[in-house]
Design a protein around this motif. Structure first.
Motif, short mmCIF file in Angstrom:
data_model
loop_
_atom_site.label_atom_id
_atom_site.label_comp_id
_atom_site.label_asym_id
_atom_site.label_seq_id
_atom_site.Cartn_x
_atom_site.Cartn_y
_atom_site.Cartn_z
N UNK A 48 0.82 -1.21 0.00
CA UNK A 48 0.00 0.00 0.00
C UNK A 48 0.86 1.26 0.00
N UNK A 49 1.92 1.26 0.77
CA UNK A 49 2.78 2.44 0.84
C UNK A 49 3.42 2.77 -0.49
N UNK A 50 3.79 1.74 -1.26
CA UNK A 50 4.39 1.97 -2.57
C UNK A 50 3.38 2.61 -3.52
N UNK A 51 2.15 2.09 -3.49
CA UNK A 51 1.11 2.64 -4.36
C UNK A 51 0.79 4.07 -3.96
N UNK A 52 0.78 4.34 -2.65
CA UNK A 52 0.50 5.68 -2.16
C UNK A 52 1.58 6.67 -2.64
N UNK A 78 -5.47 3.27 -1.11
CA UNK A 78 -4.27 3.95 -1.60
C UNK A 78 -4.39 5.45 -1.31
N UNK A 79 -5.56 6.00 -1.55
CA UNK A 79 -5.79 7.42 -1.28
C UNK A 79 -5.60 7.72 0.21
N UNK A 80 -6.21 6.89 1.06
CA UNK A 80 -6.11 7.10 2.50
C UNK A 80 -4.66 7.05 2.98
N UNK A 81 -3.91 6.10 2.47
CA UNK A 81 -2.50 5.97 2.84
C UNK A 81 -1.72 7.20 2.41
N UNK A 100 -13.03 -1.07 1.06
CA UNK A 100 -13.12 -1.79 2.34
C UNK A 100 -12.23 -1.15 3.40
N UNK A 101 -12.66 -0.03 3.94
CA UNK A 101 -11.80 0.71 4.86
C UNK A 101 -11.59 -0.02 6.19
N UNK A 102 -12.48 -0.95 6.49
CA UNK A 102 -12.30 -1.76 7.71
C UNK A 102 -11.55 -3.06 7.42
N UNK A 103 -11.10 -3.25 6.19
CA UNK A 103 -10.45 -4.50 5.82
C UNK A 103 -11.43 -5.41 5.10
N UNK A 125 -2.02 -8.41 2.55
CA UNK A 125 -2.07 -8.01 3.95
C UNK A 125 -2.78 -6.67 4.12
N UNK A 126 -2.50 -5.73 3.23
CA UNK A 126 -3.12 -4.41 3.32
C UNK A 126 -4.62 -4.48 3.08
N UNK A 127 -5.04 -5.35 2.17
CA UNK A 127 -6.46 -5.52 1.92
C UNK A 127 -7.17 -6.13 3.12
N UNK A 128 -6.53 -7.09 3.75
CA UNK A 128 -7.12 -7.72 4.92
C UNK A 128 -7.25 -6.73 6.08
#
Length: 213
Positions: A48-52, A78-81, A100-103, A125-128
């Protein structure tokens, strides 16, 4: 180009690409009159951090002073990160489409399927986990689907109502300014004319109008 203009940036979700966001981009441009740009990133080949980071760099490629962000599914995370890392990011509203902001329950269930590591890659992992701990400093809206046809049917369900891939409960958060549900599947959220209309509405007004309002 004037440095005072606004723009919209679209962020696609898992397994998609910028090309899939073209119908949404055309509709938003017609409805808002604003230029729309679409980022492309390899959703399963980075965390997620890379995409952000990629999104932040992409956003800096224009001189627009107000940048509205629209993210479908993983794109919303990605936006939130990105916003959590760059607190000085330019002003603008944010619209999530089934994020899915809660996972993601589906992501957790997919883990049990042989070959899941190849299917979801580094982003699993980030999606979960999702990205629930967001301190909103801007107006954020969520459009969630309620037609239960999607990946969830093949992995044992979502644990509740949803769009077939993301449960409604996963799209709720106290920091959202407004939230709107449409009878759409997860993928339908990016192809629906109505979803585009409601997205434009939030970008323009900071809220979703109700028929009985």
């Amino acid at each position: 180009m004037s440095g005072q203009r606004e723009e919209i940036i679209l962020v696609h979700g898992l397994w998609f690409g910028a090309a899939f966001m073209a119908p949404m981009a055309r509709r938003l441009q017609r409805q808002t009159g604003l230029p729309v740009r679409r980022i492309n990133y390899r959703s399963t080949r980075g965390e997620l951090g890379e995409h952000a980071g990629r999104l932040y760099d992409f956003a800096q490629q224009s001189d627009a002073t107000t940048k509205h962000l629209v993210g479908h599914s993983l794109g919303g995370l990605v936006i939130l990160k990105m916003l959590s890392r760059h607190r000085d990011f330019t002003s603008g509203r944010v619209v999530f489409l089934g994020s899915p902001i809660h996972g993601s329950t589906v992501a957790r269930k997919v883990r049990k399927i042989p070959g899941a590591s190849a299917l979801l890659g580094k982003i699993q992992h980030d999606l979960e986990k999702g990205f629930d701990g967001f301190a909103a400093r801007r107006e954020c809206g969520m459009i969630a689907g309620t037609r239960p046809v999607g990946l969830g049917l093949f992995v044992g369900g979502l644990g509740g109502p949803g769009d077939g891939t993301v449960a409604l409960a996963e799209t709720e958060a106290g920091w959202l300014r407004d939230r709107y549900e449409l009878p759409l599947t997860h993928t339908g959220l990016i192809y629906s004319r109505k979803a585009a209309e409601k997205t434009a509405e939030f970008i323009e007004t900071g809220g979703f109008r109700r028929a009985d309002a």
